[in-house]
Design a protein around this motif. Structure first.
Motif, PDB file in Angstrom:
ATOM      1  N   TYR A   2       0.356  -1.472   0.302  1.00  0.00           N
ATOM      2  CA  TYR A   2       0.199  -0.051  -0.262  1.00  0.00           C
ATOM      3  C   TYR A   2       0.533   1.224  -0.150  1.00  0.00           C
ATOM      4  O   TYR A   2       1.544   1.277   1.029  1.00  0.00           O
ATOM      5  CB  TYR A   2      -0.680  -0.112   0.866  1.00  0.00           C
ATOM      6  N   VAL A  32      -0.998  -0.749  -4.036  1.00  0.00           N
ATOM      7  CA  VAL A  32      -2.925  -0.306  -3.422  1.00  0.00           C
ATOM      8  C   VAL A  32      -2.737   0.730  -4.198  1.00  0.00           C
ATOM      9  O   VAL A  32      -1.422   1.917  -2.765  1.00  0.00           O
ATOM     10  CB  VAL A  32      -3.117  -0.568  -2.778  1.00  0.00           C
ATOM     11  N   VAL A  34      -3.328   5.096  -1.688  1.00  0.00           N
ATOM     12  CA  VAL A  34      -4.154   5.546  -0.849  1.00  0.00           C
ATOM     13  C   VAL A  34      -3.487   6.135  -1.028  1.00  0.00           C
ATOM     14  O   VAL A  34      -2.682   7.756  -0.925  1.00  0.00           O
ATOM     15  CB  VAL A  34      -4.364   4.766   0.779  1.00  0.00           C
ATOM     16  N   VAL A  55      -6.059  -0.432  -8.436  1.00  0.00           N
ATOM     17  CA  VAL A  55      -6.257   0.172  -7.493  1.00  0.00           C
ATOM     18  C   VAL A  55      -6.269   0.715  -6.388  1.00  0.00           C
ATOM     19  O   VAL A  55      -5.143   1.532  -5.632  1.00  0.00           O
ATOM     20  CB  VAL A  55      -7.208  -1.445  -6.257  1.00  0.00           C
ATOM     21  N   VAL A  57      -7.920   4.196  -3.911  1.00  0.00           N
ATOM     22  CA  VAL A  57      -8.224   3.961  -1.989  1.00  0.00           C
ATOM     23  C   VAL A  57      -8.450   6.045  -1.637  1.00  0.00           C
ATOM     24  O   VAL A  57      -7.501   6.356  -1.853  1.00  0.00           O
ATOM     25  CB  VAL A  57      -7.844   3.466  -1.024  1.00  0.00           C
ATOM     26  N   ILE A  59      -9.310   8.191   1.202  1.00  0.00           N
ATOM     27  CA  ILE A  59     -10.167   8.290   2.996  1.00  0.00           C
ATOM     28  C   ILE A  59      -9.958   9.547   3.075  1.00  0.00           C
ATOM     29  O   ILE A  59      -9.018  10.325   2.981  1.00  0.00           O
ATOM     30  CB  ILE A  59      -9.104   8.002   3.656  1.00  0.00           C
ATOM     31  N   THR A  72     -11.426   3.696  -6.363  1.00  0.00           N
ATOM     32  CA  THR A  72     -12.274   2.502  -6.770  1.00  0.00           C
ATOM     33  C   THR A  72     -12.760   2.433  -6.131  1.00  0.00           C
ATOM     34  O   THR A  72     -13.998   1.714  -4.776  1.00  0.00           O
ATOM     35  CB  THR A  72     -11.266   1.480  -6.305  1.00  0.00           C
ATOM     36  N   VAL A  73     -12.613   2.889  -4.215  1.00  0.00           N
ATOM     37  CA  VAL A  73     -13.450   3.131  -3.057  1.00  0.00           C
ATOM     38  C   VAL A  73     -12.934   4.099  -2.484  1.00  0.00           C
ATOM     39  O   VAL A  73     -11.626   4.935  -2.504  1.00  0.00           O
ATOM     40  CB  VAL A  73     -12.469   1.543  -2.030  1.00  0.00           C
ATOM     41  N   ALA A  74     -14.157   5.186  -2.305  1.00  0.00           N
ATOM     42  CA  ALA A  74     -14.224   6.293  -1.798  1.00  0.00           C
ATOM     43  C   ALA A  74     -14.824   5.557   0.245  1.00  0.00           C
ATOM     44  O   ALA A  74     -16.194   5.375  -0.211  1.00  0.00           O
ATOM     45  CB  ALA A  74     -15.397   6.859  -2.775  1.00  0.00           C
ATOM     46  N   LEU A  75     -14.354   6.230   0.894  1.00  0.00           N
ATOM     47  CA  LEU A  75     -14.635   5.887   2.521  1.00  0.00           C
ATOM     48  C   LEU A  75     -14.541   6.997   3.329  1.00  0.00           C
ATOM     49  O   LEU A  75     -13.441   8.000   3.564  1.00  0.00           O
ATOM     50  CB  LEU A  75     -13.377   5.357   2.788  1.00  0.00           C
ATOM     51  N   ARG A  89      -1.231   5.986   8.242  1.00  0.00           N
ATOM     52  CA  ARG A  89      -1.246   4.640   8.590  1.00  0.00           C
ATOM     53  C   ARG A  89      -1.971   3.478   7.585  1.00  0.00           C
ATOM     54  O   ARG A  89      -1.182   2.472   7.316  1.00  0.00           O
ATOM     55  CB  ARG A  89      -2.247   4.118   9.925  1.00  0.00           C
ATOM     56  N   ALA A  90      -2.555   4.044   6.819  1.00  0.00           N
ATOM     57  CA  ALA A  90      -2.566   2.850   5.638  1.00  0.00           C
ATOM     58  C   ALA A  90      -1.767   2.305   4.092  1.00  0.00           C
ATOM     59  O   ALA A  90      -1.274   1.398   4.032  1.00  0.00           O
ATOM     60  CB  ALA A  90      -4.204   3.830   4.480  1.00  0.00           C
ATOM     61  N   GLY A  91      -0.740   3.544   4.778  1.00  0.00           N
ATOM     62  CA  GLY A  91       0.448   3.143   3.731  1.00  0.00           C
ATOM     63  C   GLY A  91       1.414   2.565   4.723  1.00  0.00           C
ATOM     64  O   GLY A  91       2.263   2.315   5.341  1.00  0.00           O
TER      65      GLY A  91
ATOM     66  N   TYR D   2     -22.252   0.783  -1.500  1.00  0.00           N
ATOM     67  CA  TYR D   2     -21.378   0.769  -0.441  1.00  0.00           C
ATOM     68  C   TYR D   2     -22.632   0.148   0.324  1.00  0.00           C
ATOM     69  O   TYR D   2     -23.196   0.524   0.698  1.00  0.00           O
ATOM     70  CB  TYR D   2     -20.984   1.755   0.180  1.00  0.00           C
ATOM     71  N   VAL D  32     -20.109  -2.882  -3.587  1.00  0.00           N
ATOM     72  CA  VAL D  32     -18.647  -3.145  -2.711  1.00  0.00           C
ATOM     73  C   VAL D  32     -19.058  -3.272  -1.660  1.00  0.00           C
ATOM     74  O   VAL D  32     -19.969  -2.956  -0.883  1.00  0.00           O
ATOM     75  CB  VAL D  32     -17.894  -1.301  -2.480  1.00  0.00           C
ATOM     76  N   VAL D  57     -13.604  -4.144   1.737  1.00  0.00           N
ATOM     77  CA  VAL D  57     -12.772  -3.446   2.070  1.00  0.00           C
ATOM     78  C   VAL D  57     -13.787  -3.706   4.028  1.00  0.00           C
ATOM     79  O   VAL D  57     -14.386  -4.017   3.951  1.00  0.00           O
ATOM     80  CB  VAL D  57     -13.556  -1.936   1.916  1.00  0.00           C
ATOM     81  N   ARG D  64      -2.989  -4.475  10.245  1.00  0.00           N
ATOM     82  CA  ARG D  64      -3.032  -5.104   9.282  1.00  0.00           C
ATOM     83  C   ARG D  64      -2.901  -7.379   9.606  1.00  0.00           C
ATOM     84  O   ARG D  64      -3.761  -8.005   8.782  1.00  0.00           O
ATOM     85  CB  ARG D  64      -2.915  -5.392   7.919  1.00  0.00           C
ATOM     86  N   VAL D  73      -9.137  -4.522   0.104  1.00  0.00           N
ATOM     87  CA  VAL D  73      -8.649  -3.537   0.817  1.00  0.00           C
ATOM     88  C   VAL D  73      -8.435  -3.630   1.889  1.00  0.00           C
ATOM     89  O   VAL D  73      -9.370  -3.271   2.737  1.00  0.00           O
ATOM     90  CB  VAL D  73      -9.542  -1.510  -0.131  1.00  0.00           C
ATOM     91  N   ALA D  74      -7.772  -3.637   2.853  1.00  0.00           N
ATOM     92  CA  ALA D  74      -7.673  -3.863   4.409  1.00  0.00           C
ATOM     93  C   ALA D  74      -6.851  -2.366   4.779  1.00  0.00           C
ATOM     94  O   ALA D  74      -5.701  -2.364   4.224  1.00  0.00           O
ATOM     95  CB  ALA D  74      -6.510  -4.556   4.376  1.00  0.00           C
ATOM     96  N   LEU D  75      -7.649  -1.801   5.792  1.00  0.00           N
ATOM     97  CA  LEU D  75      -7.701  -0.297   6.269  1.00  0.00           C
ATOM     98  C   LEU D  75      -6.978  -0.702   7.073  1.00  0.00           C
ATOM     99  O   LEU D  75      -8.531  -1.004   8.047  1.00  0.00           O
ATOM    100  CB  LEU D  75      -8.375   0.751   5.596  1.00  0.00           C
ATOM    101  N   PRO D  76      -6.274  -0.957   7.899  1.00  0.00           N
ATOM    102  CA  PRO D  76      -5.287  -0.485   9.446  1.00  0.00           C
ATOM    103  C   PRO D  76      -5.949   0.896   9.860  1.00  0.00           C
ATOM    104  O   PRO D  76      -5.463   1.794   9.533  1.00  0.00           O
ATOM    105  CB  PRO D  76      -3.984  -0.678   9.784  1.00  0.00           C
ATOM    106  N   ALA D  90     -19.388   4.338   6.222  1.00  0.00           N
ATOM    107  CA  ALA D  90     -19.258   3.796   4.851  1.00  0.00           C
ATOM    108  C   ALA D  90     -20.359   3.199   4.138  1.00  0.00           C
ATOM    109  O   ALA D  90     -19.844   3.225   2.627  1.00  0.00           O
ATOM    110  CB  ALA D  90     -17.970   2.604   4.982  1.00  0.00           C
TER     111      ALA D  90
END
Lengths: 158, 158, 158, 158
Positions: A2, A32, A34, A55, A57, A59, A72-75, A89-91, D2, D32, D57, D64, D73-76, D90
């Motif tokens: 990531y 991925v 982010v 992919v 993402v 945030i 791909t994913v909008a949070l 943190r995600a990277g 979502y 999603v 997600v 992780r 996608v795994a988001l810590p 979400a």
């Protein structure tokens, strides 16, 4: 892997072009992407990664309105600037492209969390403590450097 | 007024002495001190404010273990580094004493949120955009400068 | 001890009176009252604790606007509903007074975090798993029950 | 769209089978899937969606480690239980499968945020205020109901 791309929500064309190429390279190498999910550097990097089939993402600080169309994913987090810590943190590694104070907070949070940070025309921090932020000359080099710095068992570039 | 004192969890004696005096002055002037609630600069500032009879608030990254003993209110967040955004948001103004990358993240988040930041032997940031971080020569001057910068209708020091 | 009082931002007079008495009793017994910092149950409980000379903390979803005037410490989080987890975490024990879905989320988060929850005319949950929520007949009994449930080494009321 | 699937990190085989089928149906219909990213219901739903070629997600409470292997996608987040608010936010709609107190908190947060919630053998809440949680008889019906409830301009099932 990531890779978090951090940068301002507004940027000039040259910075946007750099961010786009960073995103393209991240996706080409199978990572991925982010980001904070908004405009400027975030949007350009997401577009690049999307066009290379990756992919992406985002945030987001509030809801999904104003989100980049290349995600791909909008949070939506509803957490405002506190979401910067989630981006960091995600990277596994961060690449900072240009940037203002929000970007600076993500760089600092990333280093504080023990993650390597690569800068492209970004903040030039004094050395303090053990964290490392390293500058790269261009987008392709930045992603290659990010990979090396984030790989366990290596000590970064020679 | 709420004044957030940000600084490292470990610090040398000289930095601790400065933080202590900042806390003392904050409480003498009737402000609430907010900090990250742990050791080093945070503990020293809270001690100073406590000894001057002030209210001290610690916004902790984990639970209450490891919290400074000088807190009127110890708030465990369980949010890790994301709590830095809460510290920055809680202050009407921030005073940074020395500091590492966590401190840098709080400075950057504070400026991003539009809050003035006063530095005491802290990060020396390049000027980027409209945010302002101003250096003060000592603890008493730092609190006075913080008051001026945070007061609505004034434009900071002449 | 930190006691979190959770309840709706709007409430009828009777519920407000109960919340007020809960706050009064919490402060009389020397505990810190934590709440969500807004109106209704939160405001009434904070007023009670304030009038008894106690320390009151409000953990706000947005900024300080709209905060109860009875708070010793008003903490803006900018995190929206995610701040409910901070309210639950801040209490060694929770007392729920009446309540809607926000209150229910705080009750559930509190139980999930392993904290005892006392209810006053609140949600009547089915028993699931090991968490415990116990009803109390009135404000004074609720605070006494909260103390017993939160004390280490006891097993709650006989 | 979502769709957030919420449920316990441990579950029996029957509940896991239901969650798996919910995930399968979500992906078949092109949505999603968002979840808390851990075991039990979360893992089973993610597996189902993954096997149907969907995007999954996971918004994790810590790092992780321990994440489901079926996540795109795994988001810590490092935010502990406060991440439950992110899971609820979400989803355009939530589907609760079985569940303990963490699940209950996500249901309550979702309703508080104005989102419809569909339950499959889940909490049976008293009616309070305007929120709605509706039970579905099976996985396929649950996803269909979620779609209807979340579609703007409709008022849900007749």
């Amino acid at each position: 892997m990531y890779i978090a791309v951090v940068g301002a929500g507004d940027c000039d064309g040259k910075t946007g072009e750099i961010a786009y190429r960073v995103g393209l390279e991240i996706a080409r190498r199978g990572h991925v992407l982010v980001c904070g999910g908004l405009g400027g550097v975030m949007d350009a990097a997401a577009k690049g990664a999307h066009e290379a089939g990756g992919v992406t993402v985002g945030i987001l600080p509030g809801g999904r309105e104003g989100a980049s169309q290349w995600l791909t994913v909008a949070l939506p987090t509803g957490m405002g600037e506190a979401r910067n810590a989630l981006v960091a943190r995600a990277g596994d590694v961060l690449i900072a492209v240009g940037g203002g104070y929000g970007t600076l907070s993500e760089i600092a949070l990333g280093i504080k969390m023990g993650k390597p940070v690569v800068g492209l025309d970004s903040w030039n921090l004094e050395k303090r403590g053990r964290g490392r932020m390293e500058a790269a000359p261009g987008p392709v080099e930045a992603v290659a450097l990010a990979e090396r710095l984030a790989s366990p068992g290596t000590d970064g570039p020679p």
